[in-house]
Scaffold this motif. Structure first.
Motif, PDB file in Angstrom:
ATOM      1  N   LEU A   1       9.989  10.729  11.755  1.00 46.59           N
ATOM      2  CA  LEU A   1      10.141  10.693  13.210  1.00 46.59           C
ATOM      3  C   LEU A   1       9.621   9.398  13.794  1.00 46.59           C
ATOM      4  N   ARG A   2      10.321   8.930  14.800  1.00 45.81           N
ATOM      5  CA  ARG A   2       9.808   7.855  15.638  1.00 45.81           C
ATOM      6  C   ARG A   2       8.966   8.512  16.747  1.00 45.81           C
ATOM      7  N   PRO A   3       8.299   7.715  17.582  1.00 45.81           N
ATOM      8  CA  PRO A   3       7.479   8.339  18.643  1.00 45.81           C
ATOM      9  C   PRO A   3       8.272   9.316  19.516  1.00 45.81           C
ATOM     10  N   ASP A   4       9.539   9.008  19.835  1.00 44.53           N
ATOM     11  CA  ASP A   4      10.299   9.945  20.671  1.00 44.53           C
ATOM     12  C   ASP A   4      10.472  11.284  19.957  1.00 44.53           C
ATOM     13  N   GLY A   5      10.681  11.228  18.650  1.00 44.17           N
ATOM     14  CA  GLY A   5      10.815  12.457  17.867  1.00 44.17           C
ATOM     15  C   GLY A   5       9.513  13.240  17.838  1.00 44.17           C
TER      16      GLY A   5
ATOM     17  N   SER B   1      15.722  -0.113  10.117  1.00 45.59           N
ATOM     18  CA  SER B   1      15.934  -0.131  11.563  1.00 45.59           C
ATOM     19  C   SER B   1      17.189   0.641  11.997  1.00 45.59           C
ATOM     20  N   ALA B   2      18.084   0.955  11.056  1.00 43.07           N
ATOM     21  CA  ALA B   2      19.282   1.708  11.436  1.00 43.07           C
ATOM     22  C   ALA B   2      19.007   3.212  11.530  1.00 43.07           C
ATOM     23  N   CYS B   3      17.787   3.622  11.161  1.00 42.05           N
ATOM     24  CA  CYS B   3      17.438   5.051  11.243  1.00 42.05           C
ATOM     25  C   CYS B   3      17.007   5.351  12.674  1.00 42.05           C
ATOM     26  N   ILE B   4      17.949   5.753  13.507  1.00 44.23           N
ATOM     27  CA  ILE B   4      17.613   5.933  14.920  1.00 44.23           C
ATOM     28  C   ILE B   4      17.734   7.375  15.397  1.00 44.23           C
ATOM     29  N   ALA B   5      18.471   8.208  14.678  1.00 49.30           N
ATOM     30  CA  ALA B   5      18.650   9.580  15.172  1.00 49.30           C
ATOM     31  C   ALA B   5      17.316  10.314  15.191  1.00 49.30           C
ATOM     32  N   ASN B   6      17.123  11.131  16.220  1.00 49.30           N
ATOM     33  CA  ASN B   6      15.947  12.003  16.303  1.00 49.30           C
ATOM     34  C   ASN B   6      16.278  13.274  15.513  1.00 49.30           C
ATOM     35  N   LEU B   7      15.606  13.461  14.376  1.00 49.19           N
ATOM     36  CA  LEU B   7      15.956  14.548  13.462  1.00 49.19           C
ATOM     37  C   LEU B   7      15.272  15.867  13.805  1.00 49.19           C
ATOM     38  N   SER B   8      14.413  15.883  14.830  1.00 45.30           N
ATOM     39  CA  SER B   8      13.564  17.059  15.042  1.00 45.30           C
ATOM     40  C   SER B   8      14.343  18.343  15.328  1.00 45.30           C
TER      41      SER B   8
ATOM     42  N   GLY C   1       5.674   9.273  10.201  1.00 49.38           N
ATOM     43  CA  GLY C   1       5.963   8.535  11.428  1.00 49.38           C
ATOM     44  C   GLY C   1       6.335   7.085  11.175  1.00 49.38           C
ATOM     45  N   PHE C   2       7.204   6.574  11.993  1.00 50.16           N
ATOM     46  CA  PHE C   2       7.563   5.153  11.911  1.00 50.16           C
ATOM     47  C   PHE C   2       8.040   4.696  13.276  1.00 50.16           C
ATOM     48  N   ASP C   3       8.004   3.404  13.466  1.00 53.97           N
ATOM     49  CA  ASP C   3       8.483   2.850  14.727  1.00 53.97           C
ATOM     50  C   ASP C   3       9.047   1.473  14.402  1.00 53.97           C
ATOM     51  N   GLY C   4       9.706   0.864  15.355  1.00 55.41           N
ATOM     52  CA  GLY C   4      10.219  -0.461  15.070  1.00 55.41           C
ATOM     53  C   GLY C   4      11.237  -0.907  16.087  1.00 55.41           C
ATOM     54  N   ASN C   5      11.841  -2.051  15.801  1.00 56.55           N
ATOM     55  CA  ASN C   5      12.865  -2.584  16.693  1.00 56.55           C
ATOM     56  C   ASN C   5      14.188  -2.619  15.928  1.00 56.55           C
TER      57      ASN C   5
END
Ligand code: SF4
Ligand code: SF4
Ligand code: SF4
Ligand code: SF4
Lengths: 337, 276
Positions: free
Chosen positions: B79-83, B53-60, B105-109
């Motif tokens: 990437l999360r959905p925003d990425g 869950s600490a992986c929050i940066a958008n790496l794209s 892809g991954f997502d989470g809180n």
């Protein structure tokens, strides 16, 4: 017997200094960000901050400074110089790394050209440093052979008392003694103990790093690319650094009138070394990161016999991709020179 | 198997089969709560991968590094959905070929993460569509609501105070995957379109330029907000502009690889309330 300043006298001190014409500045936290800012009363200070987000540098070398104005008319061109400010100031509650940073940059600003803007402010500002009793994971003064109670660059050093009620006073320079004369009757004699200093573990072997950097063969090492691959060239590390001092001149205005300004610049920016031709001698981010390290620990000490880093840790603390001097020097100190 | 271990296995497979030349992911950082970008080039290096869950940066943003995709080989990226939405924008704006991007892809809180099924950006369109669907009723930032209630004068004073801290490092720009221009308009000095100095006017100009240029393009990843070294609440500006664009043009940034940029396209039924 040592002199003691009790915290409950600080309000009086601030009033005295202000009455004597000094602007009083100290660590202040506003909203979500901390800096050294002007205070009016003791309650404005926040001594709980390990280190303000923004370094002390901006008080001596602001992010933008007007140098010269110009007006161009049909027949003539007129220029006017902006003079350095003459304001007298006292910074109460500087950190050792920040004060050291100023002393590190003094030879740079006074080398082939004496920068009046820097020295006028340096001469008119009293720096009262408070030794650190707490540090965070990023502090690394000890790795730079400094300490939480280094006196470098300070006019007065205060050591927090064990009972947390004030500070032991060590006046270091005439400028410091002069400012403390104003409040001499507010000080007490005492024999209280100073609180223990913050424990800052040494993170790398500086001498080993310097030896590696000095070996010309390592200039082209693949190490540079590997260590800096994730750098996004944002420049935060340089803008927040108390010792980074690069600047650029910019003319703002139009053909008829305007102002020439001295603005912060950064070796992390690709534009920093871009030639008019379009050629860029530091064309990659790794070349830029290498420059930052080489400058701080090889070229600068080669010229001024002091490393251009005081170990404040801001470059790591605030880097959006968790890089910084610490990681790089830790990695270098394990390499063969 | 934890999601992290599953993905390590997947990364090793992708690299050893030659499907990708590199995978961009996360590794442990200086402190327990920090994650660093990681560039994995050999199956062995996958061991360093951290996914939580600490992986929050958008790496794209790393995908548009000069030369990275020019050999036409593929690159894998976490990437999360925003990425994923930013991949769509980069593709729509012709900055990369989405066929070269293999998405993990991954997502989470803030507690755990879950895997998202799919490989290419288009495989995630249902997820993105449902995020758009729910955007209007998503919880709004309470500070934003407060600011909206202010009078224009109060609001101006609020932002002046915030921008007064700006040091014009442009970290917000560098951290943003949508700010890919090799030469930003603010770096131009012949002519100088925007004041380069970090004074009241210059700071305001920069932040207004940024807000407008990201309208309808910002995916709300928060990279800029986290990068700002003086903690200016850039997320409030981004959220406001995204809400405006959604309300006025029914535009949600990064829906597909072919979505037209809202500020560069025209529809006959576009709302024109500001034109007299
Ligand atoms: S090292 Fe970090 S703070 Fe410095 S320019 Fe690179 S990304 Fe920015
Ligand atoms: S290089 Fe980093 S640790 Fe050293 S003085 Fe500058 S910001 Fe502080
Ligand atoms: S990151 Fe923050 S301080 Fe830097 S230019 Fe952007 S708004 Fe200003
Ligand atoms: S403007 Fe900020 S939140 Fe929006 S896409 Fe760019 S970095 Fe992400």
């Amino acid at each position: 017997m040592t002199r003691i300043l009790l915290s409950d006298k600080l309000d009086n001190c601030v009033a005295r200094w202000r009455k004597a014409g000094l602007t009083v500045i100290g660590p202040v936290k506003k909203e979500t960000s901390s800096s050294y800012a002007t205070v009016e009363k003791a309650a404005d200070f926040d001594f709980g901050i390990v280190l303000p987000d923004r370094s002390i540098k901006g008080l001596f070398f602001p992010q933008t400074e007007p140098m010269m104005g110009y007006t161009i008319k049909k027949q003539d061109i007129a220029t006017n110089d902006f003079a350095p400010p003459t304001e007298k100031r006292i910074i109460f509650g500087a950190r050792s790394c920040d004060a050291s940073g100023l002393a590190i940059d003094d030879p740079l600003f006074g080398w082939d050209y004496k920068d009046d803007f820097w020295f006028q402010r340096r001469n008119e500002t009293v720096i009262v440093t408070i030794a650190c009793t707490k540090a965070d994971d990023f502090c690394m003064c000890t790795s730079l052979k400094l300490a939480p109670d280094s006196t470098k660059g300070s006019d007065v050093l205060l050591r927090p008392l064990q009972n947390n009620k004030g500070w032991l006073v060590e006046e270091l320079t005439d400028r410091g003694r002069e400012a403390f004369k104003e409040i001499a009757d507010l000080l007490l004699d005492g024999s209280e103990q100073a609180a223990p200093l913050a424990v800052v573990p040494e993170k790398f072997n500086l001498d080993a790093c310097v030896a590696w950097l000095k070996n010309p063969e390592n200039f082209d090492s693949t190490f540079w690319k590997e260590i800096s691959m994730r750098c996004i060239g944002c420049g935060s590390c340089t803008f927040l650094c108390p010792t980074c001092h690069c600047f650029d001149f910019q003319d703002e205005g139009d053909t008829y009138s305007g102002i020439r300004r001295k603005n912060w610049d950064s070796c992390s920016f690709s534009l920093f070394t871009m030639h008019t031709s379009g050629h860029n001698p530091r064309s990659t981010q790794s070349a830029r990161w290498r420059q930052r390290i080489m400058h701080k620990f090889n070229y600068f000490p080669g010229k001024f016999s002091v490393n251009s880093c005081s170990g404040c840790g801001r470059c790591t603390r605030q880097c959006p991709v968790d890089m910084g001097i610490t990681e790089t020097l830790q990695a270098i100190s394990t390499l063969k020179p | 198997m934890s999601i992290q271990e599953q993905y390590k296995k997947r990364v090793r497979e992708l690299l050893s089969s030659g499907a990708v030349k590199m995978v961009i992911g996360y590794q442990a950082g200086t402190t327990a709560d920090r994650r660093r970008p990681l560039f994995i080039r050999t199956p062995e290096e996958a061991e360093k991968l951290v996914l939580d869950s600490a992986c929050i940066a958008n790496l794209s943003g790393y995908l548009v590094t000069e030369g990275l995709l020019s050999d036409e080989k593929s690159v894998g990226i976490f990437l999360r959905p925003d990425g994923i939405r930013s991949i769509n924008i980069l593709a729509a704006e012709a900055q990369l070929n989405p066929e070269q991007v293999v998405i993990l892809g991954f997502d989470g809180n803030d507690k755990e993460v879950t895997a998202l099924q799919g490989e290419k950006a288009r495989d995630f369109s249902a997820i993105i569509a449902s995020i758009k669907e729910h955007a209007p009723e998503a919880p709004r930032n309470p500070q934003l609501e407060q600011i909206e209630k202010m009078s224009p004068k109060e609001r101006f004073a609020f932002w002046q105070a915030e921008f007064s801290r700006c040091i014009k490092c442009y970290a917000c720009r560098q951290a943003c995957p949508m700010c890919y221009c090799r030469r930003c308009i603010v770096d131009s000095n012949q002519p100088q379109w925007v004041n380069t100095s970090s004074h009241t006017l210059g700071n305001l100009e920069w932040n207004v330029v940024r807000a407008f240029h990201l309208s309808g393009r910002c995916v709300g990843c928060g990279n800029c907000d986290r990068a700002c070294p003086v903690n200016i609440p850039l997320r409030l500006i981004n959220a406001k502009m995204a809400g405006e664009v959604l309300g006025a043009f029914d535009h949600f940034a990064g829906m597909s690889e072919t979505q037209e940029p809202v500020l560069a396209s025209f529809k006959k039924d576009d709302s024109e309330t500001f034109i007299l």
